[in-house]
Design a protein around this motif. Structure first.
Motif, PDB file in Angstrom:
ATOM      1  N   ARG A   1      20.455   7.273  -2.025  1.00 54.03           N
ATOM      2  CA  ARG A   1      21.382   7.535  -0.918  1.00 54.03           C
ATOM      3  C   ARG A   1      20.965   8.784  -0.152  1.00 54.03           C
ATOM      4  N   LEU A   2      20.519   9.802  -0.855  1.00 49.07           N
ATOM      5  CA  LEU A   2      20.028  11.007  -0.170  1.00 49.07           C
ATOM      6  C   LEU A   2      18.793  10.694   0.660  1.00 49.07           C
ATOM      7  N   ASN A   3      17.922   9.849   0.129  1.00 53.77           N
ATOM      8  CA  ASN A   3      16.735   9.442   0.889  1.00 53.77           C
ATOM      9  C   ASN A   3      17.116   8.783   2.205  1.00 53.77           C
TER      10      ASN A   3
ATOM     11  N   ALA B   1       9.577   7.565   4.504  1.00 53.38           N
ATOM     12  CA  ALA B   1      10.307   6.779   3.512  1.00 53.38           C
ATOM     13  C   ALA B   1       9.518   6.692   2.214  1.00 53.38           C
ATOM     14  N   ALA B   2       8.206   6.518   2.313  1.00 55.68           N
ATOM     15  CA  ALA B   2       7.375   6.419   1.105  1.00 55.68           C
ATOM     16  C   ALA B   2       7.400   7.732   0.320  1.00 55.68           C
ATOM     17  N   GLN B   3       7.361   8.859   0.996  1.00 54.64           N
ATOM     18  CA  GLN B   3       7.412  10.154   0.311  1.00 54.64           C
ATOM     19  C   GLN B   3       8.766  10.358  -0.363  1.00 54.64           C
TER      20      GLN B   3
ATOM     21  N   ALA C   1       0.838  -1.205   0.000  1.00 51.67           N
ATOM     22  CA  ALA C   1       0.000   0.000   0.000  1.00 51.67           C
ATOM     23  C   ALA C   1       0.870   1.251   0.000  1.00 51.67           C
ATOM     24  N   ALA C   2       2.026   1.183   0.647  1.00 49.29           N
ATOM     25  CA  ALA C   2       2.927   2.330   0.691  1.00 49.29           C
ATOM     26  C   ALA C   2       3.464   2.670  -0.697  1.00 49.29           C
ATOM     27  N   LEU C   3       3.538   1.688  -1.575  1.00 54.63           N
ATOM     28  CA  LEU C   3       4.095   1.914  -2.913  1.00 54.63           C
ATOM     29  C   LEU C   3       3.025   2.030  -4.000  1.00 54.63           C
ATOM     30  N   ARG C   4       1.773   2.102  -3.611  1.00 53.48           N
ATOM     31  CA  ARG C   4       0.695   2.183  -4.600  1.00 53.48           C
ATOM     32  C   ARG C   4       0.846   3.417  -5.496  1.00 53.48           C
TER      33      ARG C   4
END
Length: 158
Positions: free
Chosen positions: A76-78, A87-89, A10-13
């Motif tokens: 890497r910046l994430n 993390a999802a954003q 769901a986080a990657l939808r």
């Protein structure tokens, strides 16, 4: 995971929706070129078309490793940049930028159709674009690496 945290699929939808939108745009480009390609064409000399086609092939070939490098840097910046984003954003930005860079390859086919080139060039650029969409699709391992790095980073007081 808490009850309020989205499950990974769901986080990657929304990430997958970006890829679906890019694929839909690729299909639209091809349909438009097949239906209205003849009406959209302008007259450009064969020598100029060959030169431009060669330049666009070169740009497309360069865009693949450039997009891969950009995605690697963004991942890497994430993992390392402070900030309130989840993390999802963060991963959504990475996927969107990667797909947007590869989208240019898909645009080269219709550009060449407008300039009077044949469908073979459209198909080559479309295939390259579809490959780029596939290569830069959301991957759970990348997402999990961001998820794992964020709490570790916050645990160090950063």
């Amino acid at each position: 995971m808490s009850a309020t945290a989205p499950t990974p699929p769901a986080a990657l939808r929304s990430h997958w929706l970006v890829c679906a939108a890019m694929l839909l745009m690729l299909i639209v480009y091809n349909v438009v070129c097949h239906i209205w390609g003849a009406e959209l064409q302008i007259s450009v000399s064969e020598e100029r078309r060959v030169l431009l086609r060669s330049v666009l092939y070169g740009v497309a070939i360069v865009l693949f490793p450039l997009t891969n490098l950009t995605k690697h840097v963004l991942l890497r910046l994430n993992q390392t940049m402070p900030g309130p984003r989840t993390a999802a954003q963060r991963y959504f930005t990475t996927i969107t930028v990667s797909q947007a860079l590869i989208e240019w390859v898909g645009l080269f086919g219709p550009i060449m159709i407008v300039l009077g080139d044949g469908f073979n060039t459209l198909y080559i650029f479309s295939t390259m674009h579809a490959l780029g969409i596939f290569l830069h699709r959301p991957k759970m391992a990348e997402y999990h690496s961001i998820v794992a790095a964020l709490p570790a980073r916050n645990g160090r007081g950063e």
